[in-house]
Scaffold this active site. Structure first.
Site, short mmCIF file in Angstrom:
data_model
loop_
_atom_site.label_atom_id
_atom_site.label_comp_id
_atom_site.label_asym_id
_atom_site.label_seq_id
_atom_site.Cartn_x
_atom_site.Cartn_y
_atom_site.Cartn_z
N VAL A 60 38.02 42.03 34.36
CA VAL A 60 36.94 41.41 33.59
C VAL A 60 35.63 41.88 34.20
CG1 VAL A 60 35.83 39.24 32.92
CG2 VAL A 60 38.32 39.34 33.10
N GLY A 78 38.22 44.98 42.25
CA GLY A 78 38.29 43.65 42.86
C GLY A 78 38.02 42.51 41.90
N HIS A 79 37.72 42.82 40.64
CA HIS A 79 37.33 41.75 39.68
C HIS A 79 38.04 41.96 38.36
CE1 HIS A 79 34.65 39.08 37.36
NE2 HIS A 79 34.33 38.58 38.52
N PHE A 80 39.15 41.65 38.16
CA PHE A 80 40.19 41.17 39.07
C PHE A 80 41.31 42.19 39.04
CE2 PHE A 80 38.09 37.42 37.22
CZ PHE A 80 37.58 36.83 38.36
#
Length: 144
Positions: free
Chosen positions: A54, A47-49
């Protein structure tokens, strides 16, 4: 040097929240240097990203805090206790941490008074500073 099993004997963190793979150096109660190998398979990258992975800055800081905890909890009088992350000052993120990077995590205690202490924390990738901060911790016991 401490391997992952030895680290798990010192700090209570476990997958997926154990963010240190090995400790290269430790000067009990004063300083520690650790490594986090950042894999593309880390759960947080989902989810990041999704299109540009990152490592979240808060997890870099947490990895630094875990290395600091190893330094503090290796001291004989603190063995079997917990190091609680109590604060952060002057935190700066200077470089993105991406899959395939190796984070070098260095924490040096700058002040300790009783159960409270401060440390200078620096995370680097390939010799470049990714994050630096002053972290505060408190040594405590497990409450039943």
């Amino acid at each position: 040097m401490l391997n992952i099993e030895q680290i798990k004997e010192i700090i209570p963190h476990r997958y997926p929240f154990l963010l240190v793979d090995k400790i290269l150096e430790v000067d009990e109660g004063k300083r520690a240097v650790g490594i986090k190998n950042v894999s593309a398979n880390e759960e947080f990258f989902n989810g990041h990203f999704p299109d540009y992975a990152v490592m979240p800055g808060v997890l870099i800081v947490e990895a630094l805090a875990q290395v600091g905890a190893v330094a503090v909890l290796k001291k004989e009088e603190n063995r079997g206790r917990l190091a609680f992350f109590a604060g952060i000052d002057n935190c700066r993120f200077k470089k993105q941490v991406r899959p395939g990077d190796q984070l070098r995590l260095e924490v040096e205690m700058t002040r300790v008074r009783g159960p409270i202490g401060k440390g200078k924390a620096i995370a680097t990738v390939d010799g470049e500073i990714a994050c630096e901060a002053e972290i505060t911790f408190a040594i405590g016991d497990k409450k039943e």
